[in-house]
Structures are given as C-alpha cells and as structure tokens.
Design an enzyme around this catalytic site. Structure first.
Site, PDB file in Angstrom:
ATOM      1  N   LYS A 184       6.409   7.422  -5.717  1.00 49.81           N
ATOM      2  CA  LYS A 184       7.255   6.540  -4.896  1.00 49.81           C
ATOM      3  C   LYS A 184       8.491   6.117  -5.686  1.00 49.81           C
ATOM      4  O   LYS A 184       9.608   6.134  -5.165  1.00 49.81           O
ATOM      5  CB  LYS A 184       6.449   5.302  -4.447  1.00 49.81           C
ATOM      6  CG  LYS A 184       5.438   5.613  -3.337  1.00 49.81           C
ATOM      7  CD  LYS A 184       4.520   4.431  -3.029  1.00 49.81           C
ATOM      8  CE  LYS A 184       3.448   4.862  -2.020  1.00 49.81           C
ATOM      9  NZ  LYS A 184       2.466   3.826  -1.698  1.00 49.81           N
ATOM     10  N   GLN A 214       0.578  -1.940  -4.007  1.00 48.27           N
ATOM     11  CA  GLN A 214      -0.245  -0.742  -3.831  1.00 48.27           C
ATOM     12  C   GLN A 214      -1.716  -1.112  -3.601  1.00 48.27           C
ATOM     13  O   GLN A 214      -2.278  -1.944  -4.313  1.00 48.27           O
ATOM     14  CB  GLN A 214      -0.100   0.165  -5.065  1.00 48.27           C
ATOM     15  CG  GLN A 214      -0.790   1.506  -4.945  1.00 48.27           C
ATOM     16  CD  GLN A 214      -0.176   2.450  -3.904  1.00 48.27           C
ATOM     17  OE1 GLN A 214       0.982   2.317  -3.537  1.00 48.27           O
ATOM     18  NE2 GLN A 214      -0.974   3.393  -3.426  1.00 48.27           N
ATOM     19  N   ASP A 240       5.628  -1.661   4.186  1.00 49.64           N
ATOM     20  CA  ASP A 240       4.357  -0.996   4.505  1.00 49.64           C
ATOM     21  C   ASP A 240       3.962  -1.221   5.964  1.00 49.64           C
ATOM     22  O   ASP A 240       3.098  -0.515   6.490  1.00 49.64           O
ATOM     23  CB  ASP A 240       3.231  -1.577   3.634  1.00 49.64           C
ATOM     24  CG  ASP A 240       2.910  -0.708   2.436  1.00 49.64           C
ATOM     25  OD1 ASP A 240       3.001   0.527   2.553  1.00 49.64           O
ATOM     26  OD2 ASP A 240       2.539  -1.273   1.392  1.00 49.64           O
TER      27      ASP A 240
HETATM   28  N1  GUN Z   1      -2.604   3.035  -0.670  1.00 45.14           N
HETATM   29  C1  GUN Z   1      -2.745   4.192   0.013  1.00 45.14           C
HETATM   30  N2  GUN Z   1      -1.762   4.330   0.941  1.00 45.14           N
HETATM   31  C2  GUN Z   1      -0.984   3.222   0.829  1.00 45.14           C
HETATM   32  C3  GUN Z   1       0.189   2.788   1.515  1.00 45.14           C
HETATM   33  O1  GUN Z   1       0.718   3.441   2.430  1.00 45.14           O
HETATM   34  N3  GUN Z   1       0.687   1.581   1.100  1.00 45.14           N
HETATM   35  C4  GUN Z   1       0.112   0.834   0.107  1.00 45.14           C
HETATM   36  N4  GUN Z   1       0.675  -0.326  -0.197  1.00 45.14           N
HETATM   37  N5  GUN Z   1      -0.985   1.216  -0.541  1.00 45.14           N
HETATM   38  C5  GUN Z   1      -1.516   2.415  -0.177  1.00 45.14           C
END
Ligand code: GUN
Length: 311
Positions: free
Chosen positions: A54, A98, A124
C-alpha cells in the site's frame, strides 16, 4: 476448456492511470498531495506485506503516505491516540488501520478503532456512517476490496444485472459490503457462510461466484456451474507441504514457488475450477492489486471532498 483469466493487475493499472492525473491536479491546486496515514500494529507477516504494498503504491501514485507502527504489546489507548492525531492532522485526508489487530487488544478493539476514525477520512469505508451510506447506495468511500471486485467484473464485461450472484463469506470487510454492491447493480444475491446447509449446491446456482473466507482450496469443481464467473478473494499464506501437495500437481509452477520460498499465498478456489469456470480471477494476480487501486482512489476522493468537493 480453461477459464478466461480476469486480470486484476491490468484493471488496477487502468484505475491507477485514471487516478494519477487527478492526484497531480489536486497537488497543483492545493499545494500539497493527498495524504494517507496508515497504522500497523504488531508484526503479522501478511499485514507487513499488504502495508508495504500500500505504501509503495501510494508513493508511486504521488500521494503522501505515512506509516505509524505500534508494537504488538501496545495498549488500545495508544492506538486510539494515534487515530485521534490523524483525525486532527491537516496533512492526512485518509486513515487506514490495518486489520487484524493483535488479539491481546481485546475482542471489540477493531470496532472501537473504526468507530473513532473520522467518516470523511475513512478510506476503508468501515465506519458505521459509511456502511450506512453504502447500504443506501450513496457511499463516497466504499470499502476497497468489494469495490475492486465490482470494477474487475464491470471492466471485464461480466454482466451483473440479472445475474445470480453467490458470495461465500459474511465479513464486514468483504462479504457483506460486496453483497450490497452487487445488489445495487441488480444481481440476485445469496450470502453463504459456515452455517449454510448444502453450500456447494447454493454456489452451483451462481452465474457469479465470489469466495472470501480464507480457506485454501475450499471451492472445488462441484461448487461451480460450468461457464460461471468465479472471483477468488481468499488470500492465505501457507507453509505446510501437505496443503501445497493437495492443491497443486507435481511439476506445477506454484509448487516450484513453494520449494523456493518455503511459503505460498493461496486462494479459496481450487486450481481445478479453471477447467470448468467461464472466467476466473485467480490468486495471486486477481483482486489484491485492485484493493490497493481503490484505496488510492478513495484517498483522492477524501482529499477532494475535504477541499470542498472541487479539489
Ligand atoms: N486487512 C485485510 N484487508 C484489509 C482492508 O481492506 N483494510 C484494512 N484496514 N485491513 C485489511
């Protein structure tokens, strides 16, 4: 017959090439790039990889991307303070914590964190306000993986309106929001989960079958109607040889990768499904890159909205 491959990397590149000039235009107008603050707690190996990707992708697209790390032993209060700081920051338009958080933080930690993130910075799409907007088909910041699946289907010309769609998995992050997005595009949607009776039978009625449960090779040929479109959202890192040997034949490329690295990321969909599906989004190379592309898009949208919608 072998399924047409739905190439997530290719669609993600298309989205990035659309978002890139808009990020440059925002930066020129605002005198600063759109900013994304990521918080990573602990050292879950899969989360390390996702967050690294990311950050790299965000920087490559011209965003400001900052990582705040907290140790696995951090208290929930410390994490909530980090979120509050990002809520107040003028430089950060998007906030991402995350998931998963370390279990020691408590069973309701994720909910408390997602509830605290300012809805207009919630790239998100997990805040209850944004979930409500999603349900009402007016989400400015839809959850990234579900909206990535929709982009993949639409840009690959898979018809959604009128299709029977089956989503395996009912998580807040993927299953539930994806089912809603498919419904808004006029699919007839069924959500299957661990208590569903005859799950294979329900799945076999699908024109579009999406699996998001994180169980390697769970979706086998008997789950799939010949010619159906299958989207694999599962991503599980495995290091046991028995699972690799169950899923992949001797001499296959995936086995070679396992031998080299001692671990392999695998999806929910058994490789044999490629022989029966009409189209297949595989793991790796399917939905993963799209989640990141949609995060870049949401960060730009959040910056534009905070700048008064003109950004
Ligand atoms: N863990 C797995 N997928 C995601 C996501 O799309 N966002 C976040 N914040 N954590 C994740």
């Amino acid at each position: 017959m072998s399924a047409r491959v739905l190439d997530g990397a290719d669609v993600a590149n298309q989205i990035r090439s659309e978002v890139g000039p808009a990020i440059a235009a925002f930066t020129a107008r605002a005198g600063r790039p759109p900013g994304l603050g990521i918080v990573l707690v602990g050292d879950d190996p899969a989360s390390e990889i996702y967050v690294r990707n990311k950050l790299k992708s965000a920087a490559g697209a011209g965003l400001r991307a900052d990582l705040e790390r907290l140790p696995a032993t951090a208290r929930l209060a410390e994490l909530l303070e980090a979120v509050e700081r990002l809520n107040r920051s003028d430089a950060h338009d998007g906030i991402l914590v995350q998931s998963p958080l370390p279990p020691a933080m408590g069973v309701d930690a994720e909910r408390r964190v997602f509830d605290l993130i300012r809805p207009d910075k919630d790239v998100d799409g997990f805040h209850p306000t944004n979930v409500g907007h999603l349900v009402q088909n007016r989400a400015p910041l839809p959850a990234c993986t579900p909206s990535g699946v929709i982009e993949l289907l639409e840009r690959s010309h898979v018809p959604i309106a009128g299709a029977r769609a089956v989503v395996i998995g009912r998580s807040d992050i993927v299953g539930k929001p994806l089912a809603i997005l498919l419904l808004h595009r006029h699919a007839t949607v069924t959500i299957c989960h661990s208590r569903t009776t005859d799950l294979a039978g329900a799945a076999a009625g699908a024109d579009i079958l999406v699996s998001a449960i994180g169980r390697p090779g769970f979706v086998t040929r008997s789950f799939v109607k010949p010619g159906a479109t299958v989207v694999d959202v599962g991503m599980t890192q495995i290091d046991d040889r028995a699972t690799v040997e169950r899923l992949f034949p001797p001499g296959s490329k995936r086995r070679e990768v396992f031998e080299r690295r001692g671990a392999l990321v695998v999806g929910d969909v058994h490789p044999d499904v490629a022989e029966i599906a009409g189209a297949l989004s595989p793991v790796p190379g399917g939905v993963g890159p799209l989640t990141i592309a949609m995060l870049l898009k949401n960060t730009l949208t959040a910056a534009q909205l905070r700048a008064g919608g003109t950004g």
